[in-house]
Design a protein around this motif. Structure first.
Motif, PDB file in Angstrom:
ATOM      1  N   ASP A 302      55.263  39.420  55.354  1.00 58.88           N
ATOM      2  CA  ASP A 302      54.036  39.354  56.343  1.00 58.88           C
ATOM      3  C   ASP A 302      54.313  38.431  57.354  1.00 58.88           C
ATOM      4  N   TRP A 303      55.555  38.533  58.035  1.00 65.60           N
ATOM      5  CA  TRP A 303      56.776  37.073  58.766  1.00 65.60           C
ATOM      6  C   TRP A 303      55.921  36.404  59.789  1.00 65.60           C
ATOM      7  N   LYS A 304      54.970  37.427  60.061  1.00 66.21           N
ATOM      8  CA  LYS A 304      54.633  36.644  61.393  1.00 66.21           C
ATOM      9  C   LYS A 304      52.983  35.302  60.684  1.00 66.21           C
ATOM     10  N   GLN A 305      52.823  35.659  59.725  1.00 64.00           N
ATOM     11  CA  GLN A 305      51.684  34.964  58.998  1.00 64.00           C
ATOM     12  C   GLN A 305      52.636  33.768  58.460  1.00 64.00           C
ATOM     13  N   PHE A 306      54.118  33.924  57.205  1.00 64.46           N
ATOM     14  CA  PHE A 306      54.643  33.191  56.843  1.00 64.46           C
ATOM     15  C   PHE A 306      55.072  31.860  58.434  1.00 64.46           C
ATOM     16  N   GLU A 307      55.621  32.661  59.466  1.00 63.85           N
ATOM     17  CA  GLU A 307      56.086  31.235  60.738  1.00 63.85           C
ATOM     18  C   GLU A 307      55.349  31.011  60.749  1.00 63.85           C
ATOM     19  N   GLY A 308      53.673  31.390  61.388  1.00 62.71           N
ATOM     20  CA  GLY A 308      52.811  30.390  62.128  1.00 62.71           C
ATOM     21  C   GLY A 308      52.303  30.895  63.116  1.00 62.71           C
ATOM     22  N   PRO A 310      52.581  31.088  67.388  1.00 61.04           N
ATOM     23  CA  PRO A 310      52.324  30.194  68.292  1.00 61.04           C
ATOM     24  C   PRO A 310      52.155  29.192  68.923  1.00 61.04           C
ATOM     25  N   ASP A 311      50.708  28.998  68.818  1.00 59.22           N
ATOM     26  CA  ASP A 311      50.022  28.101  69.124  1.00 59.22           C
ATOM     27  C   ASP A 311      50.797  26.087  67.866  1.00 59.22           C
ATOM     28  N   GLU A 315      53.135  23.246  68.731  1.00 59.36           N
ATOM     29  CA  GLU A 315      52.906  22.004  68.334  1.00 59.36           C
ATOM     30  C   GLU A 315      53.739  21.588  67.875  1.00 59.36           C
ATOM     31  N   TYR A 316      55.185  22.108  66.538  1.00 59.08           N
ATOM     32  CA  TYR A 316      55.863  21.146  66.095  1.00 59.08           C
ATOM     33  C   TYR A 316      56.917  21.126  66.520  1.00 59.08           C
ATOM     34  N   ASP A 335      60.567  33.774  65.819  1.00 55.05           N
ATOM     35  CA  ASP A 335      59.839  35.269  65.817  1.00 55.05           C
ATOM     36  C   ASP A 335      61.676  36.175  64.866  1.00 55.05           C
ATOM     37  N   LYS A 336      62.461  35.676  64.292  1.00 51.56           N
ATOM     38  CA  LYS A 336      63.498  37.062  63.780  1.00 51.56           C
ATOM     39  C   LYS A 336      63.123  36.772  62.331  1.00 51.56           C
TER      40      LYS A 336
END
Length: 560
Positions: A302-308, A310-311, A315-316, A335-336
Protein backbone atom coordinates in the motif's frame (compact mmCIF):
# COMPACT_ATOMS: atom_id res chain seq x y z
CA UNK A 1 18.40 -2.29 15.11
CA UNK A 2 19.24 -4.18 11.96
CA UNK A 3 18.77 -7.83 11.11
CA UNK A 4 20.59 -10.31 13.37
CA UNK A 5 20.09 -13.33 11.11
CA UNK A 6 22.57 -16.20 11.52
CA UNK A 7 24.21 -14.69 14.58
CA UNK A 8 25.66 -17.56 16.59
CA UNK A 9 27.43 -17.55 19.91
CA UNK A 10 30.16 -19.19 21.87
CA UNK A 11 29.97 -20.65 25.33
CA UNK A 12 28.50 -18.12 27.76
CA UNK A 13 30.74 -16.78 30.48
CA UNK A 14 30.08 -14.52 33.41
CA UNK A 15 33.13 -13.32 35.18
CA UNK A 16 35.22 -10.37 36.18
CA UNK A 17 38.83 -10.37 35.09
CA UNK A 18 41.92 -8.61 36.26
CA UNK A 19 44.80 -7.83 33.93
CA UNK A 20 47.05 -10.74 33.11
CA UNK A 21 44.67 -13.30 34.60
CA UNK A 22 46.59 -16.16 33.00
CA UNK A 23 49.97 -14.95 34.16
CA UNK A 24 51.82 -16.77 36.96
CA UNK A 25 50.23 -16.07 40.34
CA UNK A 26 52.06 -13.60 42.54
CA UNK A 27 51.38 -12.00 45.93
CA UNK A 28 48.96 -9.11 45.91
CA UNK A 29 50.49 -5.92 47.25
CA UNK A 30 48.73 -3.95 49.97
CA UNK A 31 48.91 -0.86 47.78
CA UNK A 32 47.07 -2.54 44.93
CA UNK A 33 44.41 -3.75 47.35
CA UNK A 34 43.92 -0.16 48.48
CA UNK A 35 43.64 1.05 44.92
CA UNK A 36 41.07 -1.60 44.06
CA UNK A 37 38.95 -0.80 47.09
CA UNK A 38 38.07 2.56 45.56
CA UNK A 39 36.10 0.85 42.83
CA UNK A 40 34.96 -2.09 44.94
CA UNK A 41 32.66 0.15 46.98
CA UNK A 42 30.52 1.10 43.96
CA UNK A 43 27.07 -0.54 44.22
CA UNK A 44 24.95 -1.90 41.44
CA UNK A 45 21.83 0.20 41.98
CA UNK A 46 19.58 -1.90 39.80
CA UNK A 47 18.39 0.57 37.18
CA UNK A 48 18.21 -2.31 34.72
CA UNK A 49 14.84 -4.02 34.38
CA UNK A 50 14.14 -6.32 37.32
CA UNK A 51 17.52 -6.08 38.98
CA UNK A 52 20.97 -7.32 38.15
CA UNK A 53 22.56 -9.95 40.29
CA UNK A 54 20.92 -11.99 43.06
CA UNK A 55 24.24 -12.90 44.63
CA UNK A 56 27.86 -11.81 44.74
CA UNK A 57 30.42 -13.19 42.39
CA UNK A 58 32.23 -16.38 43.35
CA UNK A 59 35.63 -15.72 44.78
CA UNK A 60 38.50 -16.17 42.41
CA UNK A 61 40.78 -19.16 42.89
CA UNK A 62 44.16 -19.05 44.64
CA UNK A 63 43.00 -16.60 47.34
CA UNK A 64 42.66 -13.71 44.88
CA UNK A 65 39.28 -12.65 46.24
CA UNK A 66 40.83 -9.49 47.62
CA UNK A 67 41.38 -8.35 44.06
CA UNK A 68 37.72 -8.63 43.06
CA UNK A 69 35.56 -5.62 42.36
CA UNK A 70 32.58 -6.55 44.52
CA UNK A 71 29.34 -4.75 43.76
CA UNK A 72 26.31 -4.82 46.02
CA UNK A 73 23.05 -6.11 44.54
CA UNK A 74 19.73 -4.39 45.04
CA UNK A 75 18.34 -7.91 45.56
CA UNK A 76 15.42 -7.43 43.15
CA UNK A 77 15.17 -10.88 41.58
CA UNK A 78 14.11 -11.29 38.00
CA UNK A 79 10.91 -13.27 38.60
CA UNK A 80 8.49 -14.59 36.02
CA UNK A 81 5.14 -12.87 35.74
CA UNK A 82 2.59 -14.80 37.82
CA UNK A 83 0.16 -16.91 35.87
CA UNK A 84 -2.85 -15.15 37.35
CA UNK A 85 -1.77 -11.67 36.26
CA UNK A 86 -3.84 -9.82 33.71
CA UNK A 87 -2.94 -10.59 30.14
CA UNK A 88 -1.93 -7.53 28.13
CA UNK A 89 -3.36 -7.51 24.62
CA UNK A 90 -0.80 -6.14 22.18
CA UNK A 91 -0.94 -4.96 18.60
CA UNK A 92 2.10 -4.41 16.41
CA UNK A 93 2.38 -1.72 13.75
CA UNK A 94 5.17 -2.61 11.35
CA UNK A 95 6.20 -6.27 11.17
CA UNK A 96 9.31 -6.01 8.98
CA UNK A 97 12.94 -6.47 10.02
CA UNK A 98 12.81 -4.71 13.38
CA UNK A 99 9.16 -5.57 13.92
CA UNK A 100 9.91 -9.29 13.68
CA UNK A 101 12.73 -8.90 16.22
CA UNK A 102 10.37 -7.12 18.60
CA UNK A 103 7.83 -9.91 18.17
CA UNK A 104 10.52 -12.41 19.14
CA UNK A 105 11.29 -10.29 22.18
CA UNK A 106 7.62 -10.66 23.10
CA UNK A 107 7.85 -14.41 22.57
CA UNK A 108 6.43 -14.77 19.04
CA UNK A 109 8.34 -16.08 16.04
CA UNK A 110 7.35 -17.64 12.76
CA UNK A 111 7.55 -21.45 12.64
CA UNK A 112 10.22 -21.13 9.95
CA UNK A 113 12.40 -18.97 12.21
CA UNK A 114 12.08 -21.41 15.11
CA UNK A 115 12.89 -24.30 12.79
CA UNK A 116 16.02 -22.49 11.61
CA UNK A 117 17.18 -21.95 15.20
CA UNK A 118 16.54 -25.60 15.96
CA UNK A 119 18.63 -26.74 12.99
CA UNK A 120 21.46 -24.39 13.94
CA UNK A 121 21.55 -25.85 17.44
CA UNK A 122 21.75 -29.38 16.02
CA UNK A 123 24.68 -28.42 13.82
CA UNK A 124 26.57 -26.53 16.51
CA UNK A 125 26.22 -27.49 20.18
CA UNK A 126 27.67 -24.14 21.22
CA UNK A 127 24.85 -22.27 19.51
CA UNK A 128 22.32 -21.71 22.28
CA UNK A 129 19.97 -19.32 20.49
CA UNK A 130 17.25 -21.94 20.19
CA UNK A 131 17.48 -22.77 23.90
CA UNK A 132 17.61 -19.07 24.78
CA UNK A 133 14.41 -18.39 22.87
CA UNK A 134 12.57 -21.44 24.16
CA UNK A 135 13.56 -20.60 27.75
CA UNK A 136 12.54 -16.97 27.39
CA UNK A 137 9.83 -16.50 29.97
CA UNK A 138 6.18 -16.05 29.10
CA UNK A 139 5.32 -12.34 29.30
CA UNK A 140 1.59 -13.12 29.60
CA UNK A 141 0.46 -11.22 26.54
CA UNK A 142 -1.76 -11.93 23.56
CA UNK A 143 -0.84 -10.62 20.14
CA UNK A 144 -4.28 -9.63 18.94
CA UNK A 145 -3.51 -7.32 16.03
CA UNK A 146 -0.99 -6.88 13.22
CA UNK A 147 -0.72 -3.97 10.78
CA UNK A 148 1.75 -3.68 7.93
CA UNK A 149 1.36 -2.09 4.51
CA UNK A 150 3.27 -4.99 2.88
CA UNK A 151 1.19 -8.17 2.73
CA UNK A 152 4.10 -10.56 3.29
CA UNK A 153 5.26 -8.79 6.43
CA UNK A 154 1.72 -8.78 7.76
CA UNK A 155 1.29 -12.50 7.08
CA UNK A 156 4.59 -13.27 8.81
CA UNK A 157 3.42 -11.26 11.83
CA UNK A 158 0.16 -13.22 11.90
CA UNK A 159 2.01 -16.55 11.71
CA UNK A 160 4.30 -15.48 14.54
CA UNK A 161 1.35 -14.38 16.66
CA UNK A 162 -0.37 -17.74 16.20
CA UNK A 163 2.79 -19.66 17.14
CA UNK A 164 2.00 -19.45 20.84
CA UNK A 165 3.96 -22.62 21.70
CA UNK A 166 7.09 -21.44 19.84
CA UNK A 167 7.08 -24.47 17.58
CA UNK A 168 8.76 -25.10 14.28
CA UNK A 169 7.02 -26.16 11.10
CA UNK A 170 4.22 -28.75 11.41
CA UNK A 171 3.43 -27.55 14.93
CA UNK A 172 0.18 -26.82 16.73
CA UNK A 173 -0.75 -23.16 16.62
CA UNK A 174 -3.19 -20.90 18.36
CA UNK A 175 -5.69 -18.34 17.04
CA UNK A 176 -4.37 -15.85 14.52
CA UNK A 177 -4.19 -12.17 15.39
CA UNK A 178 -6.35 -9.96 13.20
CA UNK A 179 -4.72 -8.10 10.35
CA UNK A 180 -5.53 -4.42 9.95
CA UNK A 181 -4.91 -2.63 6.67
CA UNK A 182 -4.67 0.78 8.35
CA UNK A 183 -3.02 1.52 11.67
CA UNK A 184 -5.86 3.80 12.78
CA UNK A 185 -8.25 0.86 12.54
CA UNK A 186 -5.92 -1.14 14.78
CA UNK A 187 -5.83 1.70 17.30
CA UNK A 188 -9.63 1.74 17.40
CA UNK A 189 -9.81 -1.97 18.28
CA UNK A 190 -11.25 -2.79 21.72
CA UNK A 191 -9.00 -5.84 22.14
CA UNK A 192 -5.75 -3.87 21.95
CA UNK A 193 -4.38 -2.47 25.22
CA UNK A 194 -0.90 -1.57 24.03
CA UNK A 195 0.95 -1.16 20.76
CA UNK A 196 4.49 -1.78 19.59
CA UNK A 197 5.41 0.61 16.77
CA UNK A 198 8.18 -0.41 14.36
CA UNK A 199 7.25 1.60 11.30
CA UNK A 200 9.68 3.68 9.18
CA UNK A 201 11.00 6.81 10.90
CA UNK A 202 8.65 9.23 9.17
CA UNK A 203 5.67 7.59 10.90
CA UNK A 204 7.08 7.30 14.43
CA UNK A 205 5.83 10.52 15.99
CA UNK A 206 2.46 10.54 14.23
CA UNK A 207 1.61 6.93 15.08
CA UNK A 208 2.74 7.30 18.68
CA UNK A 209 0.61 10.41 19.19
CA UNK A 210 -2.41 8.73 17.63
CA UNK A 211 -1.88 5.67 19.83
CA UNK A 212 -1.71 7.68 23.05
CA UNK A 213 -4.83 9.61 22.03
CA UNK A 214 -6.56 6.26 21.46
CA UNK A 215 -5.72 5.25 25.03
CA UNK A 216 -3.01 2.72 24.19
CA UNK A 217 0.28 2.16 25.97
CA UNK A 218 3.17 2.65 23.54
CA UNK A 219 6.51 0.99 22.89
CA UNK A 220 8.08 3.06 20.11
CA UNK A 221 11.19 2.13 18.18
CA UNK A 222 13.91 4.73 18.09
CA UNK A 223 14.29 7.46 17.00
CA UNK A 224 11.38 9.11 18.74
CA UNK A 225 10.46 11.54 15.97
CA UNK A 226 11.09 12.43 12.35
CA UNK A 227 10.78 16.23 12.72
CA UNK A 228 11.43 18.76 15.50
CA UNK A 229 7.78 19.92 15.89
CA UNK A 230 6.62 16.32 16.46
CA UNK A 231 9.06 16.03 19.34
CA UNK A 232 7.35 18.68 21.45
CA UNK A 233 3.86 17.53 20.49
CA UNK A 234 4.49 13.88 21.40
CA UNK A 235 6.06 14.81 24.73
CA UNK A 236 3.05 16.96 25.64
CA UNK A 237 0.59 14.22 24.70
CA UNK A 238 2.42 11.52 26.67
CA UNK A 239 2.81 13.72 29.75
CA UNK A 240 -0.88 14.63 29.73
CA UNK A 241 -1.88 10.97 29.58
CA UNK A 242 -1.68 8.09 32.03
CA UNK A 243 -0.25 5.73 29.42
CA UNK A 244 3.16 4.05 29.66
CA UNK A 245 5.62 5.14 26.98
CA UNK A 246 8.92 3.37 26.35
CA UNK A 247 11.40 4.30 23.60
CA UNK A 248 13.17 1.33 22.03
CA UNK A 249 16.71 1.82 23.26
CA UNK A 250 17.36 -1.67 24.56
CA UNK A 251 20.85 -0.56 25.61
CA UNK A 252 19.12 0.64 28.79
CA UNK A 253 19.12 -3.01 29.87
CA UNK A 254 22.85 -3.63 29.41
CA UNK A 255 24.56 -4.52 32.65
CA UNK A 256 27.97 -3.12 31.74
CA UNK A 257 26.44 0.34 31.22
CA UNK A 258 25.06 0.39 34.74
CA UNK A 259 28.44 -0.68 36.09
CA UNK A 260 30.03 2.13 34.07
CA UNK A 261 27.58 4.71 35.40
CA UNK A 262 28.22 3.78 39.00
CA UNK A 263 32.01 3.88 38.57
CA UNK A 264 31.84 7.32 36.97
CA UNK A 265 29.51 8.67 39.64
CA UNK A 266 32.15 7.62 42.16
CA UNK A 267 34.59 9.99 40.42
CA UNK A 268 37.09 7.30 39.60
CA UNK A 269 37.84 8.62 36.10
CA UNK A 270 38.28 12.19 37.29
CA UNK A 271 36.90 15.13 35.27
CA UNK A 272 35.68 13.88 31.89
CA UNK A 273 36.56 16.13 28.96
CA UNK A 274 35.97 13.94 25.91
CA UNK A 275 33.61 11.14 24.92
CA UNK A 276 34.25 9.37 21.64
CA UNK A 277 31.80 7.00 19.99
CA UNK A 278 31.31 5.82 16.45
CA UNK A 279 29.69 3.47 13.99
CA UNK A 280 31.81 1.47 11.58
CA UNK A 281 30.17 -0.93 9.12
CA UNK A 282 31.29 -2.29 5.81
CA UNK A 283 28.52 -4.19 4.08
CA UNK A 284 25.47 -3.18 2.04
CA UNK A 285 23.02 -4.35 4.70
CA UNK A 286 24.71 -2.11 7.24
CA UNK A 287 24.33 0.78 4.80
CA UNK A 288 20.58 0.07 4.50
CA UNK A 289 20.80 -1.54 1.06
CA UNK A 290 18.33 -4.17 2.17
CA UNK A 291 17.15 -6.97 -0.08
CA UNK A 292 14.09 -6.20 -2.17
CA UNK A 293 11.46 -8.84 -1.48
CA UNK A 294 10.54 -10.78 -4.65
CA UNK A 295 6.83 -10.50 -3.79
CA UNK A 296 6.95 -6.73 -3.49
CA UNK A 297 4.80 -4.92 -6.06
CA UNK A 298 2.01 -2.36 -6.31
CA UNK A 299 -0.59 -5.01 -5.43
CA UNK A 300 1.12 -6.27 -2.26
CA UNK A 301 2.30 -2.86 -0.98
CA UNK A 302 0.00 0.00 0.00
CA UNK A 303 2.27 2.73 -1.35
CA UNK A 304 -0.13 5.58 -0.63
CA UNK A 305 -0.34 4.66 3.04
CA UNK A 306 3.44 4.21 3.26
CA UNK A 307 3.99 7.72 1.90
CA UNK A 308 1.20 9.33 3.92
CA UNK A 309 -1.84 11.35 2.99
CA UNK A 310 -1.38 14.54 0.91
CA UNK A 311 -1.97 16.85 3.88
CA UNK A 312 0.79 15.15 5.86
CA UNK A 313 3.21 15.31 2.93
CA UNK A 314 2.42 19.00 2.47
CA UNK A 315 3.04 19.61 6.17
CA UNK A 316 6.46 17.99 5.85
CA UNK A 317 7.31 19.95 2.71
CA UNK A 318 6.32 23.19 4.43
CA UNK A 319 8.55 22.28 7.38
CA UNK A 320 11.53 21.52 5.12
CA UNK A 321 10.96 24.66 3.07
CA UNK A 322 10.72 26.90 6.14
CA UNK A 323 14.02 25.44 7.36
CA UNK A 324 15.63 26.07 3.98
CA UNK A 325 16.01 22.33 3.37
CA UNK A 326 13.68 21.72 0.44
CA UNK A 327 16.64 20.72 -1.74
CA UNK A 328 17.04 17.56 0.33
CA UNK A 329 13.57 16.25 -0.55
CA UNK A 330 13.22 14.03 -3.60
CA UNK A 331 14.45 13.87 -6.26
CA UNK A 332 11.71 11.43 -7.34
CA UNK A 333 8.05 12.46 -7.02
CA UNK A 334 6.50 11.28 -3.75
CA UNK A 335 3.57 9.64 -5.53
CA UNK A 336 5.78 7.43 -7.73
CA UNK A 337 5.85 3.80 -6.60
CA UNK A 338 9.38 2.57 -5.88
CA UNK A 339 10.44 -0.81 -4.51
CA UNK A 340 13.86 0.60 -3.74
CA UNK A 341 12.43 3.43 -1.68
CA UNK A 342 10.00 1.13 0.11
CA UNK A 343 12.56 -1.46 1.21
CA UNK A 344 15.53 0.91 1.53
CA UNK A 345 13.70 3.94 2.91
CA UNK A 346 16.51 4.77 5.35
CA UNK A 347 18.53 6.14 2.41
CA UNK A 348 16.27 9.19 1.81
CA UNK A 349 15.41 12.13 4.01
CA UNK A 350 11.80 11.79 2.78
CA UNK A 351 11.39 8.93 5.26
CA UNK A 352 14.62 8.67 7.23
CA UNK A 353 16.44 10.42 10.04
CA UNK A 354 19.79 9.32 8.59
CA UNK A 355 22.81 8.33 10.63
CA UNK A 356 21.81 10.76 13.38
CA UNK A 357 18.44 9.18 14.06
CA UNK A 358 19.31 5.61 13.20
CA UNK A 359 22.74 5.00 14.73
CA UNK A 360 23.97 8.10 16.55
CA UNK A 361 20.93 7.75 18.84
CA UNK A 362 22.20 4.35 20.05
CA UNK A 363 25.52 5.93 20.98
CA UNK A 364 23.99 9.04 22.52
CA UNK A 365 21.46 7.14 24.62
CA UNK A 366 24.19 4.83 25.93
CA UNK A 367 26.28 7.82 27.01
CA UNK A 368 23.22 9.62 28.36
CA UNK A 369 22.45 6.56 30.47
CA UNK A 370 26.01 6.43 31.80
CA UNK A 371 26.79 10.16 32.12
CA UNK A 372 23.34 11.79 32.38
CA UNK A 373 24.34 14.20 29.64
CA UNK A 374 20.97 15.68 28.71
CA UNK A 375 20.63 17.96 25.70
CA UNK A 376 23.91 19.54 24.49
CA UNK A 377 24.56 23.26 24.31
CA UNK A 378 25.54 23.07 20.65
CA UNK A 379 26.11 20.74 17.72
CA UNK A 380 28.24 20.83 14.57
CA UNK A 381 28.26 18.18 11.85
CA UNK A 382 29.99 17.34 8.60
CA UNK A 383 30.09 14.46 6.14
CA UNK A 384 28.47 13.37 2.92
CA UNK A 385 27.64 10.57 0.51
CA UNK A 386 31.16 9.36 -0.16
CA UNK A 387 30.88 5.65 -0.92
CA UNK A 388 27.31 4.45 -1.54
CA UNK A 389 26.58 6.71 -4.48
CA UNK A 390 23.30 5.00 -5.27
CA UNK A 391 20.97 7.99 -5.33
CA UNK A 392 20.57 8.27 -1.57
CA UNK A 393 20.32 11.68 0.05
CA UNK A 394 21.40 10.79 3.61
CA UNK A 395 25.18 10.67 4.24
CA UNK A 396 27.15 7.46 4.63
CA UNK A 397 29.94 9.31 6.46
CA UNK A 398 29.12 11.64 9.34
CA UNK A 399 30.94 13.43 12.15
CA UNK A 400 29.04 15.29 14.85
CA UNK A 401 30.41 17.11 17.90
CA UNK A 402 28.12 18.02 20.79
CA UNK A 403 29.39 20.51 23.36
CA UNK A 404 28.44 20.48 27.05
CA UNK A 405 30.11 23.68 28.17
CA UNK A 406 29.05 23.64 31.83
CA UNK A 407 30.42 20.12 32.15
CA UNK A 408 33.57 20.90 30.17
CA UNK A 409 32.85 17.92 27.94
CA UNK A 410 32.69 17.24 24.21
CA UNK A 411 30.74 14.27 22.86
CA UNK A 412 32.19 13.24 19.50
CA UNK A 413 30.40 10.87 17.14
CA UNK A 414 32.01 9.59 13.96
CA UNK A 415 30.60 7.12 11.45
CA UNK A 416 31.42 5.44 8.18
CA UNK A 417 29.42 2.76 6.43
CA UNK A 418 32.41 1.72 4.29
CA UNK A 419 34.92 0.49 6.87
CA UNK A 420 34.63 -2.10 9.61
CA UNK A 421 37.65 -0.93 11.60
CA UNK A 422 36.87 -1.44 15.26
CA UNK A 423 36.58 1.70 17.39
CA UNK A 424 35.31 1.25 20.95
CA UNK A 425 33.33 3.79 22.92
CA UNK A 426 35.71 5.80 25.08
CA UNK A 427 35.00 8.02 28.06
CA UNK A 428 38.18 9.99 28.71
CA UNK A 429 38.79 11.35 32.19
CA UNK A 430 41.76 13.20 33.62
CA UNK A 431 42.68 10.16 35.73
CA UNK A 432 41.46 7.22 33.68
CA UNK A 433 39.78 6.22 30.44
CA UNK A 434 36.87 3.81 30.21
CA UNK A 435 36.04 1.70 27.17
CA UNK A 436 32.51 0.35 27.31
CA UNK A 437 30.40 -1.89 25.12
CA UNK A 438 29.35 -5.41 25.97
CA UNK A 439 32.38 -5.33 28.28
CA UNK A 440 34.08 -2.63 30.32
CA UNK A 441 37.77 -1.73 30.65
CA UNK A 442 39.45 1.00 32.69
CA UNK A 443 42.98 2.21 31.96
CA UNK A 444 44.75 4.64 34.29
CA UNK A 445 46.21 7.78 32.69
CA UNK A 446 49.98 8.27 33.11
CA UNK A 447 49.38 11.91 34.18
CA UNK A 448 46.68 11.06 36.70
CA UNK A 449 46.67 13.13 39.88
CA UNK A 450 44.22 10.86 41.70
CA UNK A 451 46.47 7.83 41.21
CA UNK A 452 49.82 9.66 41.05
CA UNK A 453 51.26 8.17 44.23
CA UNK A 454 50.34 4.62 43.27
CA UNK A 455 51.81 5.11 39.79
CA UNK A 456 55.07 6.36 41.25
CA UNK A 457 55.23 3.37 43.60
CA UNK A 458 54.64 0.99 40.72
CA UNK A 459 51.37 -0.22 42.17
CA UNK A 460 49.50 0.86 39.04
CA UNK A 461 50.96 0.53 35.57
CA UNK A 462 49.46 3.22 33.34
CA UNK A 463 48.51 2.18 29.85
CA UNK A 464 47.57 -1.32 30.94
CA UNK A 465 44.00 -2.39 31.74
CA UNK A 466 43.50 -1.72 35.44
CA UNK A 467 40.02 -3.21 35.61
CA UNK A 468 38.02 -5.38 33.23
CA UNK A 469 34.42 -6.43 33.58
CA UNK A 470 33.30 -9.18 31.21
CA UNK A 471 29.70 -10.33 31.81
CA UNK A 472 29.65 -12.65 28.80
CA UNK A 473 30.76 -13.18 25.26
CA UNK A 474 28.56 -13.54 22.19
CA UNK A 475 30.41 -11.90 19.32
CA UNK A 476 32.71 -14.55 17.86
CA UNK A 477 30.62 -15.93 15.02
CA UNK A 478 28.72 -12.87 13.85
CA UNK A 479 28.09 -12.92 10.13
CA UNK A 480 28.17 -9.26 9.16
CA UNK A 481 29.58 -5.88 10.12
CA UNK A 482 26.10 -4.82 11.21
CA UNK A 483 25.80 -7.67 13.68
CA UNK A 484 29.33 -7.13 14.93
CA UNK A 485 28.50 -3.49 15.65
CA UNK A 486 25.48 -4.41 17.77
CA UNK A 487 27.10 -7.40 19.47
CA UNK A 488 30.19 -5.49 20.61
CA UNK A 489 28.00 -2.75 22.01
CA UNK A 490 25.96 -5.25 23.98
CA UNK A 491 22.81 -4.45 22.02
CA UNK A 492 21.93 -8.08 21.30
CA UNK A 493 22.30 -9.67 24.72
CA UNK A 494 22.75 -8.83 28.39
CA UNK A 495 23.44 -11.01 31.39
CA UNK A 496 21.26 -11.21 34.49
CA UNK A 497 22.24 -13.54 37.31
CA UNK A 498 24.72 -15.19 34.96
CA UNK A 499 22.08 -16.00 32.35
CA UNK A 500 22.03 -14.51 28.89
CA UNK A 501 18.97 -12.53 27.84
CA UNK A 502 17.89 -10.78 24.69
CA UNK A 503 18.09 -7.06 25.55
CA UNK A 504 14.97 -6.37 23.49
CA UNK A 505 13.10 -8.90 25.61
CA UNK A 506 14.30 -7.18 28.80
CA UNK A 507 13.26 -3.76 27.52
CA UNK A 508 9.81 -4.96 26.48
CA UNK A 509 9.40 -6.80 29.77
CA UNK A 510 10.13 -3.63 31.70
CA UNK A 511 7.51 -1.76 29.66
CA UNK A 512 4.90 -4.45 30.35
CA UNK A 513 5.76 -4.46 34.04
CA UNK A 514 5.15 -0.70 34.20
CA UNK A 515 1.80 -1.19 32.47
CA UNK A 516 0.79 -3.78 35.05
CA UNK A 517 2.31 -2.36 38.21
CA UNK A 518 3.07 1.30 37.55
CA UNK A 519 6.49 2.88 37.63
CA UNK A 520 8.66 4.71 35.14
CA UNK A 521 10.41 2.82 32.32
CA UNK A 522 14.13 3.25 31.78
CA UNK A 523 13.69 5.14 28.50
CA UNK A 524 10.50 7.05 29.11
CA UNK A 525 9.36 10.30 27.55
CA UNK A 526 11.95 12.53 29.27
CA UNK A 527 14.89 10.45 28.05
CA UNK A 528 13.21 10.10 24.65
CA UNK A 529 12.79 13.88 24.36
CA UNK A 530 16.49 14.39 25.11
CA UNK A 531 17.41 11.80 22.49
CA UNK A 532 15.18 13.31 19.82
CA UNK A 533 16.28 16.93 20.32
CA UNK A 534 19.95 15.93 20.38
CA UNK A 535 19.63 13.91 17.16
CA UNK A 536 17.71 16.71 15.46
CA UNK A 537 20.39 19.21 16.42
CA UNK A 538 23.00 16.99 14.78
CA UNK A 539 20.89 16.51 11.68
CA UNK A 540 20.08 20.18 11.29
CA UNK A 541 23.74 21.09 11.77
CA UNK A 542 24.64 18.75 8.91
CA UNK A 543 21.87 19.85 6.58
CA UNK A 544 22.30 23.57 7.17
CA UNK A 545 26.08 23.55 7.45
CA UNK A 546 26.20 25.64 10.60
CA UNK A 547 26.23 25.32 14.37
CA UNK A 548 22.96 24.57 16.13
CA UNK A 549 22.38 25.76 19.69
CA UNK A 550 19.97 24.71 22.41
CA UNK A 551 18.22 27.43 24.39
CA UNK A 552 17.41 25.50 27.56
CA UNK A 553 15.24 28.25 29.03
CA UNK A 554 13.02 28.54 25.94
CA UNK A 555 13.48 24.91 24.95
CA UNK A 556 14.31 25.89 21.38
CA UNK A 557 16.89 24.91 18.79
CA UNK A 558 18.50 28.06 17.40
CA UNK A 559 20.91 28.65 14.51
CA UNK A 560 24.43 29.95 14.81
Amino acid sequence: MDNDKNLSNEKDTNKEELPHENAPKRPVSEGRRDALKAIATVPVLGAMAYGIYKKRRNEMNNNRASEMFRFKSDERPMTPIASDENIVRVGIIGAGIRGSQLLRGLGFATPEYVEELKQQSLKDSKNTRYADFMEQEDLRIQLTAVCDVFDNHAYDGIKAGANIHREGVNGTYGPEPKRYLNYKELLAADDVDAVVIASPDHWHGTMAMDAIKAGKHVYLEKPMTWTVPETYALRDIVKSSNRVFQLGHQNRQIEAYERAREIIEKGLLGPISLVETGTNRNDPNGAWVYAIHPDGNEKTIDWKQFEGDPDRIKEYMDYMTSAGLAKYVGPDPRDKFSLERFFRWRCWWDYSTGLSGDLLTHEYDAMNQILKLGIPDSAVSSGGVYFFKDGRTVPDVLQTAFEYKDRGTTFLYSATLASQYDRPRKIMGHDATMEVGSTLTITIDPRSEQYKEKIEKGIIKPGEPFYQYIPGRSVDAVSSATELYFAKRGLLYSYVGGKRYDTTFLHLKEWLSCIRHGGTPACGIDQAFQEAITAHMGTRAYLEGRTMYWDAEKEEITRG
